[in-house]
Design a protein around this motif. Structure first.
Motif, PDB file in Angstrom:
ATOM      1  N   ALA A 186     -44.881  -3.869 -22.739  1.00 24.80           N
ATOM      2  CA  ALA A 186     -43.754  -4.352 -23.533  1.00 24.80           C
ATOM      3  C   ALA A 186     -42.625  -4.867 -22.648  1.00 24.80           C
ATOM      4  CB  ALA A 186     -43.238  -3.239 -24.445  1.00 24.80           C
TER       5      ALA A 186
ATOM      6  N   LEU B 211     -42.141   3.130 -24.936  1.00 23.68           N
ATOM      7  CA  LEU B 211     -42.865   1.868 -25.013  1.00 23.68           C
ATOM      8  C   LEU B 211     -43.946   1.773 -23.950  1.00 23.68           C
ATOM      9  CD1 LEU B 211     -39.935  -0.624 -25.656  1.00 23.68           C
ATOM     10  CD2 LEU B 211     -41.228   0.756 -27.285  1.00 23.68           C
TER      11      LEU B 211
ATOM     12  N   TYR C  15     -45.886   0.519 -28.398  1.00 26.88           N
ATOM     13  CA  TYR C  15     -45.383   1.767 -27.845  1.00 26.88           C
ATOM     14  C   TYR C  15     -46.549   2.715 -27.606  1.00 26.88           C
ATOM     15  CZ  TYR C  15     -46.036   3.750 -32.518  1.00 26.88           C
ATOM     16  OH  TYR C  15     -46.580   4.183 -33.700  1.00 26.88           O
TER      17      TYR C  15
ATOM     18  N   THR D 148     -43.009  -3.955 -31.512  1.00 26.92           N
ATOM     19  CA  THR D 148     -43.080  -3.753 -30.062  1.00 26.92           C
ATOM     20  C   THR D 148     -44.078  -2.649 -29.750  1.00 26.92           C
ATOM     21  OG1 THR D 148     -40.752  -4.418 -29.854  1.00 26.92           O
ATOM     22  CG2 THR D 148     -41.741  -3.247 -27.989  1.00 26.92           C
TER      23      THR D 148
ATOM     24  N   SER E 260     -30.973  -4.420 -29.072  1.00 23.34           N
ATOM     25  CA  SER E 260     -31.993  -5.320 -29.584  1.00 23.34           C
ATOM     26  C   SER E 260     -31.351  -6.573 -30.164  1.00 23.34           C
ATOM     27  CB  SER E 260     -32.830  -4.626 -30.665  1.00 23.34           C
ATOM     28  OG  SER E 260     -33.704  -5.559 -31.274  1.00 23.34           O
TER      29      SER E 260
ATOM     30  N   LEU F 277     -36.637  -6.227 -29.220  1.00 20.47           N
ATOM     31  CA  LEU F 277     -37.200  -4.957 -29.685  1.00 20.47           C
ATOM     32  C   LEU F 277     -37.210  -4.907 -31.206  1.00 20.47           C
ATOM     33  CD1 LEU F 277     -38.030  -1.941 -29.049  1.00 20.47           C
ATOM     34  CD2 LEU F 277     -35.601  -1.424 -29.282  1.00 20.47           C
TER      35      LEU F 277
ATOM     36  N   SER G 161     -37.453  -5.815 -22.699  1.00 20.02           N
ATOM     37  CA  SER G 161     -37.061  -7.001 -23.445  1.00 20.02           C
ATOM     38  C   SER G 161     -36.148  -6.617 -24.588  1.00 20.02           C
ATOM     39  CB  SER G 161     -38.306  -7.717 -23.987  1.00 20.02           C
ATOM     40  OG  SER G 161     -37.953  -8.730 -24.903  1.00 20.02           O
TER      41      SER G 161
END
Length: 389
Positions: free
Chosen positions: A161, A157, A173, A171, A81, A167, A164
């Motif tokens: 989402a 996720l 989920y 985000t 992330s 995170l 990407s």
């Protein structure tokens, strides 16, 4: 598919695309000092390696959407992330403390305390429930050190989402599962997000009551099974600790099913509605002799200063038994003076400015307030009429 006869099956499982591990550092400080990962306590000597079994990797099957045993470090599938605040750096290493379970069994490690970690990777493909399928999410967690505040949970996720690196906790989920501990409270999360098809509102439904996590510094396997009929099961080390239904009102908070009747959102409380139970008695008057400022305590008027009280005697006096050190040099150390000690003369009767002890003030009555009486216009607590939801 329908559950409970009138509630649609959760469509979130059909939108699973990527898996993400979102966690805080599991290495935390003990007694205010940073403790290095892998350092055993003195009474927890590491078990000899020759007595441990060799780790045998699992094999994936046609039904496996994701499998990683970290036997080849962090592969290219994993993305770290880059969201603000997620600065924790992962590593892959074997357990080195006294709770190692097998040889050549590396694990994903969150080594630094007080860091936020985020890592994500795509599944082989989206998961969709068939008539007889089930989703199984299983992984192993070991808190090698005492944890003040940290989590090791996994999020599946939503497809929206995407893959990407931005995170973070916002985000979207579908399922969140795994152990978490903070502020002395630990639990195993199982949360699913559901979008109401009528209102469009998205809610997070968390399993209830809470399931305690295992924090004994040993490895534990956490397993979540969600079946096509919306039933679920949670296991720890292969032992079932919770079963239930995604649509059950008693298994999740808030419950999935909305109430059949709700307060009418268009109804408003009438302007002349009186919901005050009591009012000030208009006939009550403040007494003329009432003193709002009277102190709660006053000096005892009958107290007398004890005979022999030393008004001018100091509370501290030089120690008469102290002696000047032989090495003392007035030119370098200054003029020597003995240390002060409590004045022994004060222990006999007392010394210093004498004051009478305080006693409750018989004239104290507090701040005056008019008494209250039942309100003759009271109509009860106003509530809107209930209508079909």
């Amino acid at each position: 598919r329908r559950v409970h006869g009138d509630c649609p099956l959760i469509p979130m499982a059909a939108r699973l695309l990527v898996v993400a591990l979102v966690a805080f550092a599991v290495a935390s400080a003990i007694a205010g000092e940073n403790v290095e990962i892998g350092t055993p306590a003195p009474s927890e000597a590491a078990e000899p390696a020759e007595k441990l079994p060799q780790f045998t990797p699992f094999r994936s099957s046609d039904h496996t959407l994701f499998l990683d045993q970290f036997d080849d470090a962090l592969g290219a599938r994993w993305l770290k992330s880059t969201a603000p605040g997620y600065k924790g750096e992962f590593s892959v290493a074997e357990v080195t403390d006294g709770y190692k379970g097998s040889v050549n069994d590396p694990m994903l490690v969150l080594p630094a305390p007080l860091q936020r970690y985020g890592l994500l990777a795509p599944l082989v493909g989206p998961f969709e429930f068939a008539s007889s399928s089930e989703l199984v999410l299983q992984y192993e967690v070991q808190f090698q050190e005492a944890v003040g505040c940290g989590g090791a949970y996994i999020k599946l996720l939503e497809a929206s989402a995407g893959v990407s690196t931005n995170l973070d906790g916002s985000t979207p989920y579908s399922i969140m599962f795994g152990p978490d501990v903070c502020n002395g409270q630990d639990r195993v999360h199982f949360i699913y997000r559901f979008k109401n098809p009528l209102s469009g509102e998205v809610k997070e439904h968390s399993v209830t009551p809470h399931i305690p996590a295992r924090l004994d510094k040993r490895s534990h396997v956490y397993t979540l099974v969600v079946r096509a009929d919306s039933r679920f099961e949670i296991l720890i080390d292969g032992e079932s600790v919770r079963t239930g239904h995604l649509g059950s009102d008693s298994d999740f908070e808030p419950p999935l099913r909305e109430p059949e009747m709700v307060p009418d959102p268009n109804e408003r409380k009438p302007a002349d509605w009186v919901d005050a139970r009591e009012i000030v008695d208009p006939s009550d008057k403040r007494p003329d002799d009432w003193d709002d400022d009277a102190p709660r305590s006053i000096p005892d008027p009958e107290a007398v200063k004890p005979q022999g009280w030393l008004d001018d005697a100091p509370a501290m006096v030089p120690d008469p038994e102290a002696k000047r050190p032989e090495f003392w040099d007035d030119d370098e150390d200054g003029v020597w003076s003995p240390p002060l000690i409590a004045n022994p003369a004060c222990d006999v009767v007392g010394c210093g400015a004498w004051a009478a002890p305080l006693i409750p003030n018989p004239a104290f009555r507090g701040k005056w307030e008019p008494r209250k009486i039942p309100n003759p216009a009271y109509r009860g607590e106003w509530q809107a009429q209930v209508v079909a939801n």
